[in-house]
Write an enzyme that holds these catalytic residues in place. Structure first.
Site, PDB file in Angstrom:
ATOM      1  N   ASP A   1       0.861  -1.182   0.000  1.00 56.19           N
ATOM      2  CA  ASP A   1       0.000   0.000   0.000  1.00 56.19           C
ATOM      3  C   ASP A   1       0.899   1.234   0.000  1.00 56.19           C
ATOM      4  O   ASP A   1       1.571   1.527   0.989  1.00 56.19           O
ATOM      5  CB  ASP A   1      -0.887  -0.049   1.253  1.00 56.19           C
ATOM      6  CG  ASP A   1      -1.800   1.159   1.402  1.00 56.19           C
ATOM      7  OD1 ASP A   1      -1.558   2.189   0.745  1.00 56.19           O
ATOM      8  OD2 ASP A   1      -2.752   1.085   2.205  1.00 56.19           O
ATOM      9  N   VAL A   2       0.914   1.966  -1.111  1.00 57.05           N
ATOM     10  CA  VAL A   2       1.743   3.164  -1.228  1.00 57.05           C
ATOM     11  C   VAL A   2       0.841   4.368  -1.486  1.00 57.05           C
ATOM     12  O   VAL A   2       0.105   4.399  -2.461  1.00 57.05           O
ATOM     13  CB  VAL A   2       2.809   3.020  -2.338  1.00 57.05           C
ATOM     14  CG1 VAL A   2       3.900   2.053  -1.898  1.00 57.05           C
ATOM     15  CG2 VAL A   2       2.202   2.541  -3.653  1.00 57.05           C
ATOM     16  N   GLU A   3       0.913   5.335  -0.597  1.00 59.34           N
ATOM     17  CA  GLU A   3       0.073   6.520  -0.689  1.00 59.34           C
ATOM     18  C   GLU A   3       0.606   7.589   0.252  1.00 59.34           C
ATOM     19  O   GLU A   3       1.497   7.341   1.061  1.00 59.34           O
ATOM     20  CB  GLU A   3      -1.373   6.178  -0.332  1.00 59.34           C
ATOM     21  CG  GLU A   3      -1.520   5.572   1.058  1.00 59.34           C
ATOM     22  CD  GLU A   3      -2.967   5.182   1.375  1.00 59.34           C
ATOM     23  OE1 GLU A   3      -3.824   6.075   1.353  1.00 59.34           O
ATOM     24  OE2 GLU A   3      -3.205   3.989   1.656  1.00 59.34           O
ATOM     25  N   TYR A   4       0.043   8.785   0.133  1.00 58.95           N
ATOM     26  CA  TYR A   4       0.342   9.849   1.086  1.00 58.95           C
ATOM     27  C   TYR A   4      -0.612   9.699   2.264  1.00 58.95           C
ATOM     28  O   TYR A   4      -1.772   9.326   2.104  1.00 58.95           O
ATOM     29  CB  TYR A   4       0.129  11.217   0.447  1.00 58.95           C
ATOM     30  CG  TYR A   4       1.068  11.528  -0.699  1.00 58.95           C
ATOM     31  CD1 TYR A   4       2.449  11.374  -0.557  1.00 58.95           C
ATOM     32  CD2 TYR A   4       0.579  11.978  -1.917  1.00 58.95           C
ATOM     33  CE1 TYR A   4       3.304  11.660  -1.603  1.00 58.95           C
ATOM     34  CE2 TYR A   4       1.430  12.273  -2.970  1.00 58.95           C
ATOM     35  CZ  TYR A   4       2.797  12.118  -2.817  1.00 58.95           C
ATOM     36  OH  TYR A   4       3.641  12.404  -3.855  1.00 58.95           O
TER      37      TYR A   4
END
Length: 344
Positions: free
Chosen positions: A228-231
């Protein structure tokens, strides 16, 4: 002159301590992470606590769209551990065209197929997606974390949760306190399950991969692991790394998980992070895209995908509060083919 050395000393101290996602005291005490994905709302009620001391030993959308099959990756015989040098990327073993035929084949000796339950979810904030409504897809599922509290998995399945991605870890020392319970109960209820990791930009990719591997069992019946890659504005790690650094870290993490689990990881992301870092990248990896206001084809033009997270405000029997809703990109037959246990 005496004061001129002070900045150098401070810099050296900072470099030595580095950036961490949590102190050892938090790990020993079993305090859960404050990290959540942007799509998960914290429950207003008490959240079950659990010790993290025990760890598992390492042992239909419009038909004209192209399905984003990731395909299986050959596993080491009998799941034998493979030595991997932390932090060193590994090359793709085969191109996507070889790993995934245009029409995915069902295994010659597939296991018993799980019943597919129709969609019965509701939405606290319904969106009119028009002709590309999520309701037109055959296979629906959910993703959960500690914020959903105690889940009645058997009831949730009959509401249309045919698969579930379960929050496992984030950073290099945080384990979701409900992971082990959810992991066990989801399987007992007959759902296809997978685990996801919230990537923490203040820890090395190798540390995070090792932590995930330490806590998530290697199960050939499980869905591919997810990064899970996000800001995340709630994160204590405020670092914004460069695009090149993002891609390097992700590659190291995903390669290590692929070597261990024998499955290519799925990439979960949100529109802003994708725009800044992932547009045109990782063509050989399956994507799980968050798009709660429009179809992924409009939000992520040109990107093939395997899962679409279309709501963060779902309502369902079996869960108190809101839950994330997702669909699989394909028919029931496609789902059975893609989700069958991987074999060498």
């Amino acid at each position: 002159m005496r004061f001129s050395v002070l900045p150098a000393i401070l810099s050296a101290c900072l470099a030595f301590t580095g950036c961490t996602s949590g102190s050892p005291d938090r790990l020993v005490a079993g305090i859960p992470s404050a990290e959540t994905t942007s799509s998960v709302t914290r429950s207003p009620g008490p959240v079950p606590a659990a010790s993290i001391g025990e760890t598992t030993p390492v042992q239909p959308d419009p038909p004209q769209e192209v399905l984003a099959w990731a395909g299986p990756v050959p596993q080491p015989e009998a799941f034998a551990p493979v030595a991997v040098t932390a932090g060193m990327p590994v090359p793709m073993e085969r191109p996507l065209a070889e790993l995934a035929p245009a029409e995915p084949e069902i295994m010659a000796t597939p296991g018993p197929r799980r019943k597919i339950y129709s969609h019965k979810f509701r939405d606290a904030k319904p969106i009119n997606f028009g002709k590309v409504s999520p309701r037109k897809y055959a296979v629906h599922g959910v993703d959960v974390s500690r914020w959903q509290g105690e889940i009645d998995w058997a009831r949730l399945r009959t509401q249309g949760a045919n698969f579930a991605y379960i929050k496992a870890t984030d950073g290099g020392d945080h384990l979701d306190p409900m992971f082990k319970t959810n992991w066990r109960r989801a399987k007992e209820a007959g759902l296809k399950r997978g685990a996801y990791h919230f990537f923490y930009w203040c820890r090395t990719a190798g540390e995070q991969a090792d932590w995930f591997i330490r806590n998530v069992p290697r199960d050939p019946d499980a869905l591919p692991p997810v990064i899970d890659v996000e800001y995340n504005g709630e994160s204590s790690c405020k670092r914004r790394v460069s695009r090149a650094n993002v891609l390097e870290k992700m590659q190291v993490f995903m390669d290590k998980l692929e070597r261990h689990y024998g499955q290519r990881p799925v990439i979960y992301t949100a529109p802003d992070f994708y725009r800044d870092n992932l547009r045109g990248e990782f063509p050989n990896h399956p994507f799980w895209l968050r798009a709660v206001a429009a179809h992924p084809s409009k939000v992520y033009p040109g990107r093939k995908w395997i899962f679409w997270q279309y709501s963060g405000s779902g309502l369902s029997h079996g869960v108190k509060g809101k839950i994330d809703l997702n669909v699989f990109h394909g028919s029931e037959q496609d789902w059975h083919a893609w989700s069958s246990p991987r074999s060498s």
